[in-house]
Scaffold this active site. Sequence first.
Site, mmCIF file in Angstrom:
data_model
loop_
_atom_site.group_PDB
_atom_site.id
_atom_site.type_symbol
_atom_site.label_atom_id
_atom_site.label_comp_id
_atom_site.label_asym_id
_atom_site.label_seq_id
_atom_site.Cartn_x
_atom_site.Cartn_y
_atom_site.Cartn_z
ATOM 1 N N ASP A 238 18.280 -5.355 3.095
ATOM 2 C CA ASP A 238 17.369 -6.505 3.053
ATOM 3 C C ASP A 238 17.246 -7.157 4.427
ATOM 4 O O ASP A 238 16.200 -7.697 4.767
ATOM 5 C CB ASP A 238 17.896 -7.569 2.076
ATOM 6 C CG ASP A 238 17.992 -7.053 0.647
ATOM 7 O OD1 ASP A 238 17.156 -6.202 0.282
ATOM 8 O OD2 ASP A 238 18.903 -7.491 -0.084
ATOM 9 N N HIS B 216 -8.534 21.072 13.780
ATOM 10 C CA HIS B 216 -9.912 21.485 13.460
ATOM 11 C C HIS B 216 -10.198 21.316 11.974
ATOM 12 O O HIS B 216 -11.238 20.800 11.581
ATOM 13 C CB HIS B 216 -10.127 22.960 13.815
ATOM 14 C CG HIS B 216 -10.347 23.216 15.277
ATOM 15 N ND1 HIS B 216 -11.168 22.433 16.059
ATOM 16 C CD2 HIS B 216 -9.870 24.193 16.093
ATOM 17 C CE1 HIS B 216 -11.176 22.917 17.300
ATOM 18 N NE2 HIS B 216 -10.395 23.978 17.343
ATOM 19 N N HIS C 96 -3.014 22.664 16.674
ATOM 20 C CA HIS C 96 -4.400 22.676 17.149
ATOM 21 C C HIS C 96 -5.362 23.045 16.013
ATOM 22 O O HIS C 96 -6.350 22.350 15.762
ATOM 23 C CB HIS C 96 -4.516 23.673 18.301
ATOM 24 C CG HIS C 96 -5.905 23.850 18.832
ATOM 25 N ND1 HIS C 96 -6.331 23.245 19.989
ATOM 26 C CD2 HIS C 96 -6.973 24.548 18.362
ATOM 27 C CE1 HIS C 96 -7.601 23.574 20.208
ATOM 28 N NE2 HIS C 96 -8.013 24.370 19.239
ATOM 29 N N GLU C 97 -5.066 24.139 15.314
ATOM 30 C CA GLU C 97 -5.991 24.612 14.271
ATOM 31 C C GLU C 97 -6.035 23.636 13.089
ATOM 32 O O GLU C 97 -7.085 23.442 12.477
ATOM 33 C CB GLU C 97 -5.593 26.019 13.802
ATOM 34 C CG GLU C 97 -5.613 27.087 14.910
ATOM 35 C CD GLU C 97 -6.968 27.252 15.598
ATOM 36 O OE1 GLU C 97 -8.002 27.049 14.943
ATOM 37 O OE2 GLU C 97 -6.981 27.564 16.810
HETATM 38 ZN ZN ZN Z 1 -9.822 25.136 18.810
#
Ligand code: ZN
Length: 601
Positions: free
Chosen positions: A424, A316, A312-313
């Site tokens: 290949d 940001h 999450h951070e």
């Molecule tokens: Zn946040």
Amino acid sequence: MLAVIRLIFILRTVIFIISAEKVFHSRDHSDAMNDIRQAELITDTDTAQRFLSKYGFIKATDGDEPSFPAGETEVSLSLDLQEGGTASRSGSPDLRFISALKEFQQVSGLPVTGVFDDATKAAMNKPRCGVPDRDEELESPEQVFESNSTTTHTHTDAAVNASDAANNTEPHVRKQRHLAALLRSRRRRDASTWTGHMAFSKSLLKWRLIGEGYSSQLSIDEQKYIFRLAFRMWSEVSPLQFVEDTHSPLEDIDIRLGFGTGRHLGCSQRFDGAGREFAHAWFLGDIHFDDDEHFTVPNMGSGISLLKVAVHEIGHVLGLPHIYRSESIMQPSYLPQDAGFEIDWMDRKSIQSLYGVCKGRFSTVFDWIRKEQTPYGEVVVRFNTYFMRDGWYWLYENRNNRTRYGDPVAVQVGWHGLPSSGVDAYVHVWNRKADAVYFFKGVQYWRYDSENDQVFTEDSDGRSYPRLISEGFPGVSGPVDTAYYDRRDTHIYFFKGSQVFRFDVRANRLASSSPQKITEVFPAVVPSNHPVGNLDAAYFSYSHNTVFLLKGSWFWRMVSGRDRRRSVSLPPNSLMPRRDVEQQWFDICDVHQSSLRTTRR
Ligand SMILES: [Zn+2]
Ligand SMILES: [Zn+2]
């Protein structure tokens, strides 16, 4: 290969069975419990007001009373008075508080009542990210970003081209800010000032867990492992790559991570003790974690998952705002119930609006067919599409239109005994009489033993491997560019330069007209819109029941039977005009080699 798939399935099942994470706000160290500061609980309208100010719902500079839609003011006021809500010194209810409360309720998915009720109180007391949801600076149209630099600005439009998908997640008025100015000034800015026009201007970013900011609860190895994993998750859905750098001067590090309590790491914000705020991030720079929180390794079943918070951070720092969808990793509150979280579709679209989508050529593409027995004893044929680039491969889940999480994986891990630099071509001869998988590399080929998940050294016909292609397929000599087996005419199509060799599997010889020019066997529907030769990959798709030819960042799809029924003028085997590979298969992304072995599986 099958063993790997089975193992993944078992692991995923285990992860699923582990009960949902429970959040404890105290640390495990009971001897140190007395030292832990507790975050202020939101209990009344005063503390609620402080909460709403801190996270930007009440704007300090907001001098004007907010305007309510006609008829709504009366209702809000009466509800507020019933609750004994906040009042200003003059005795009239604080409309700004109600307005902010409503905004908070709206983004939190609560009934928008403007009343400080138990549900709102509970939502405010949830563990959450410290980055404000609403930013006052952004609301002020006069605010201009200042830069002390006098050097010429770098053109960065390509890196920060925002799409509609991301704009939908950002309710604020969008303003143009110059990324180069932002980067040069190195001014710490809160991540919520994202306008859809800010991003790093490079794709390889250095990160460091700073020495004075280690967690007191997890080992340094655990912390670094989790951060590597968190960065890798963003790499898997964007062209960004991340590398840990423990040597460069600190100012050259793009993303610095650290743990602290209260006043910490020279940061302008204080942490609030155990509970509520667990971390915050600064635009294009630093991420701080509140060391009073009980952070844990993934799937511990208790505490706050450091992995989830870190992902999450990092979002940001890369430029993403909060996204108010419960599936989004950019959702401001910590949701403990989903242990096996992922970066969802909206998160992907948002990061790609800043940094673009993943591109790149592939050396081999194929559908891997396998027979499986259902729990009811029925034998079903399943397949997945694999994309190989040099020594690495991705499994593409056609049904979900994405790669499997945790890919790419080394070719040697998925197929035991193949060359580490990749292959290949891949051919699966599959008809009533035969079922044989071959891989080609240089002048040699291998037969693969799917039962035992390794290459044959010798097959049941007494042939030993690797063999020369010219021995196994008379008339064809390696190296080939690519190949595929067409079940419809039981021929293998070998591509080499501008030629295609049709090999009759039943007769074990080349078709009489072979070799031919690729442009003759597969004519262009639109003149000169054709790969001509030197293909990267040719692939018979069981999903589309037709062939795809790939070269560079483009693919050409062969007309299918359905296309020809719709449009009888289309020549058989002709190629539709080229399209971009990333428009057909999404998010097949490289990760930095330092994190290739970092996987949750
Ligand atoms: Zn946040
Ligand atoms: Zn901080």
